[in-house]
Design a protein around this motif. Structure first.
Motif, PDB file in Angstrom:
ATOM      1  N   GLY A 283      39.007 -78.927 -39.077  1.00 13.96           N
ATOM      2  CA  GLY A 283      37.880 -78.981 -40.024  1.00 13.96           C
ATOM      3  C   GLY A 283      36.886 -77.849 -39.775  1.00 13.96           C
TER       4      GLY A 283
ATOM      5  N   TYR B 268      43.056 -99.126 -42.333  1.00 12.93           N
ATOM      6  CA  TYR B 268      43.948 -98.263 -41.547  1.00 12.93           C
ATOM      7  C   TYR B 268      43.120 -97.266 -40.733  1.00 12.93           C
ATOM      8  CZ  TYR B 268      47.582 -99.925 -44.725  1.00 12.93           C
ATOM      9  OH  TYR B 268      48.446-100.705 -45.446  1.00 12.93           O
TER      10      TYR B 268
ATOM     11  N   ILE C 288      30.069 -80.126 -39.327  1.00 15.95           N
ATOM     12  CA  ILE C 288      30.550 -80.711 -38.075  1.00 15.95           C
ATOM     13  C   ILE C 288      29.815 -80.095 -36.879  1.00 15.95           C
ATOM     14  CG2 ILE C 288      32.594 -81.094 -36.644  1.00 15.95           C
ATOM     15  CD1 ILE C 288      34.236 -80.235 -39.229  1.00 15.95           C
TER      16      ILE C 288
ATOM     17  N   GLN D 263      55.691 -87.203 -46.340  1.00 19.64           N
ATOM     18  CA  GLN D 263      54.617 -86.430 -46.996  1.00 19.64           C
ATOM     19  C   GLN D 263      55.021 -84.955 -47.116  1.00 19.64           C
ATOM     20  OE1 GLN D 263      50.705 -86.932 -45.227  1.00 19.64           O
ATOM     21  NE2 GLN D 263      50.844 -89.154 -45.228  1.00 19.64           N
TER      22      GLN D 263
ATOM     23  N   SER E 219      37.431 -70.641 -27.841  1.00 17.00           N
ATOM     24  CA  SER E 219      36.154 -70.826 -28.543  1.00 17.00           C
ATOM     25  C   SER E 219      36.376 -70.776 -30.060  1.00 17.00           C
ATOM     26  CB  SER E 219      35.178 -69.719 -28.141  1.00 17.00           C
ATOM     27  OG  SER E 219      35.580 -68.511 -28.763  1.00 17.00           O
TER      28      SER E 219
ATOM     29  N   PRO F   8      44.176 -84.755 -33.912  1.00 16.94           N
ATOM     30  CA  PRO F   8      42.775 -84.988 -34.247  1.00 16.94           C
ATOM     31  C   PRO F   8      41.914 -84.217 -33.265  1.00 16.94           C
ATOM     32  CG  PRO F   8      43.769 -86.955 -33.241  1.00 16.94           C
ATOM     33  CD  PRO F   8      44.879 -86.003 -33.550  1.00 16.94           C
TER      34      PRO F   8
ATOM     35  N   ARG G 108      29.665 -84.955 -33.786  1.00 12.95           N
ATOM     36  CA  ARG G 108      28.678 -85.577 -34.666  1.00 12.95           C
ATOM     37  C   ARG G 108      28.775 -84.868 -36.002  1.00 12.95           C
ATOM     38  NH1 ARG G 108      28.999 -88.041 -30.741  1.00 12.95           N
ATOM     39  NH2 ARG G 108      27.397 -88.931 -29.373  1.00 12.95           N
TER      40      ARG G 108
ATOM     41  N   TYR H 164      29.119 -78.422 -27.419  1.00 14.67           N
ATOM     42  CA  TYR H 164      29.598 -77.088 -27.820  1.00 14.67           C
ATOM     43  C   TYR H 164      28.886 -76.500 -29.039  1.00 14.67           C
ATOM     44  CZ  TYR H 164      33.386 -78.370 -24.700  1.00 14.67           C
ATOM     45  OH  TYR H 164      34.104 -78.778 -23.613  1.00 14.67           O
TER      46      TYR H 164
ATOM     47  N   ARG I  84      31.434 -90.583 -36.326  1.00 10.97           N
ATOM     48  CA  ARG I  84      32.447 -91.219 -37.178  1.00 10.97           C
ATOM     49  C   ARG I  84      32.930 -92.529 -36.544  1.00 10.97           C
ATOM     50  NH1 ARG I  84      36.779 -86.675 -39.001  1.00 10.97           N
ATOM     51  NH2 ARG I  84      38.221 -88.302 -38.344  1.00 10.97           N
TER      52      ARG I  84
ATOM     53  N   ILE J 245      48.358 -91.285 -50.371  1.00  5.52           N
ATOM     54  CA  ILE J 245      47.930 -89.914 -50.089  1.00  5.52           C
ATOM     55  C   ILE J 245      48.637 -88.908 -50.988  1.00  5.52           C
ATOM     56  CG2 ILE J 245      48.022 -88.133 -48.281  1.00  5.52           C
ATOM     57  CD1 ILE J 245      46.092 -90.203 -47.586  1.00  5.52           C
TER      58      ILE J 245
ATOM     59  N   LEU K 261      36.305 -85.072 -29.452  1.00  2.00           N
ATOM     60  CA  LEU K 261      36.027 -86.129 -30.444  1.00  2.00           C
ATOM     61  C   LEU K 261      34.927 -87.072 -29.984  1.00  2.00           C
ATOM     62  CD1 LEU K 261      39.500 -87.034 -31.943  1.00  2.00           C
ATOM     63  CD2 LEU K 261      37.731 -85.527 -32.818  1.00  2.00           C
TER      64      LEU K 261
ATOM     65  N   GLY L 158      42.690 -96.259 -36.634  1.00  2.00           N
ATOM     66  CA  GLY L 158      43.323 -95.006 -36.211  1.00  2.00           C
ATOM     67  C   GLY L 158      44.761 -94.892 -36.686  1.00  2.00           C
TER      68      GLY L 158
END
Ligand code: AP5
Length: 206
Positions: free
Chosen positions: A16, A54, A137, A93, A194, A11, A129, A142, A154, A66, A125, A58
């Motif tokens: 994303g 769930y 995102i 999966q 970066s 994560p 925001r 940054y 979130r 899924i 994380l 986390g």
């Protein structure tokens, strides 16, 4: 043949963020199981009601919920270049995905592993925001949101939940690294760099 990429990594590694850019600049379609689930939670659908308990803790949502979603999406998007972002996340999966890809006549081109130390994940994380209207995102340090854009945090980006998500990643998702190494599909990128540098590493893979 349409391209199929998997973004694998902890994560907060920036999956994303990079998917968003590949969608914009290279015409990929992003299939993020996290986004699909958050939308279902927001709309209080039966899937969302099951998934919420769930996600707030986390934990991973059960595999069968899924896998069905991804199967439907892949059947609908037969000729599109896609990024699977946040799926697969367990060995069952991944095995199910191999089967689905065969059924829909797709080849897995590459699994891009976002390598990043846990400390950096926590920093990313806790500062993340999101614009709830566009899904864009941001990060307070940054990549701060422009003035006038209202952002939210979130529910699963609280520090205790972040730590648990990392544990879940190491235990349940990291075994996929070996799984895809064996298939000769794994390519690593240094996700601590970066956003531009990470993007260029991904373009080199493509
Ligand atoms: P999901 O939404 O998939 O969350 P995740 O994998 O935990 O990934 P994140 O969205 O948190 O991080 P990211 O790597 O996309 O980072 P981002 O680009 O935002 O899943 C949420 C939950 O849904 C799971 O816990 C589970 O319950 C459920 N779920 C989802 N899929 C499932 C599945 N397959 N099976 C079962 N359950 C499932 O970047 C993070 C921050 O860093 C941002 O603020 C960003 O601006 C910043 N940033 C990004 N890149 C950089 C950079 N290079 N330098 C500096 N800052 C950066």
């Amino acid at each position: 043949m349409a391209k199929t990429l998997i973004f694998l990594g902890p994560p907060g590694a920036g999956k994303g963020t990079q998917a968003e850019r590949l969608v914009k600049e290279k015409g990929f379609i992003q299939l993020s199981t996290g986004d699909i689930l958050r939308e279902a939670v927001k709309n209080k659908t039966p899937l969302g009601l099951k998934a919420k308990e769930y996600m707030d803790k986390g934990e991973l949502v059960p595999d069968d919920l899924i896998i069905g979603i991804i199967k439907d999406k892949l059947e609908q998007l037969k000729d599109k270049d896609i990024i699977l972002d946040g799926f697969p996340r367990t060995i069952p999966q991944a095995e199910a995905l191999d089967k689905i890809l065969k059924e829909v006549g797709r080849n897995l081109d590459a699994v891009i592993l976002f390598k990043i130390p846990d400390e950096l994940v926590i920093e990313r994380l806790s500062g993340r925001r999101v614009d709830p209207k566009t899904g864009k995102i941001y990060h307070i340090k940054y990549n701060p949101p422009p003035e006038g854009v209202e952002v939210i945090q979130r529910d699963d980006d609280k520090e205790e939940v972040i730590k648990h998500r990392l544990e879940v990643y190491h235990k349940q998702t990291e075994p996929l690294v070996e799984f895809y190494k064996k298939q000769n599909k794994l390519v690593e990128v240094d996700a601590s760099k970066s956003p531009d540098e990470v993007y260029n590493q991904i373009l080199n893979v493509l």
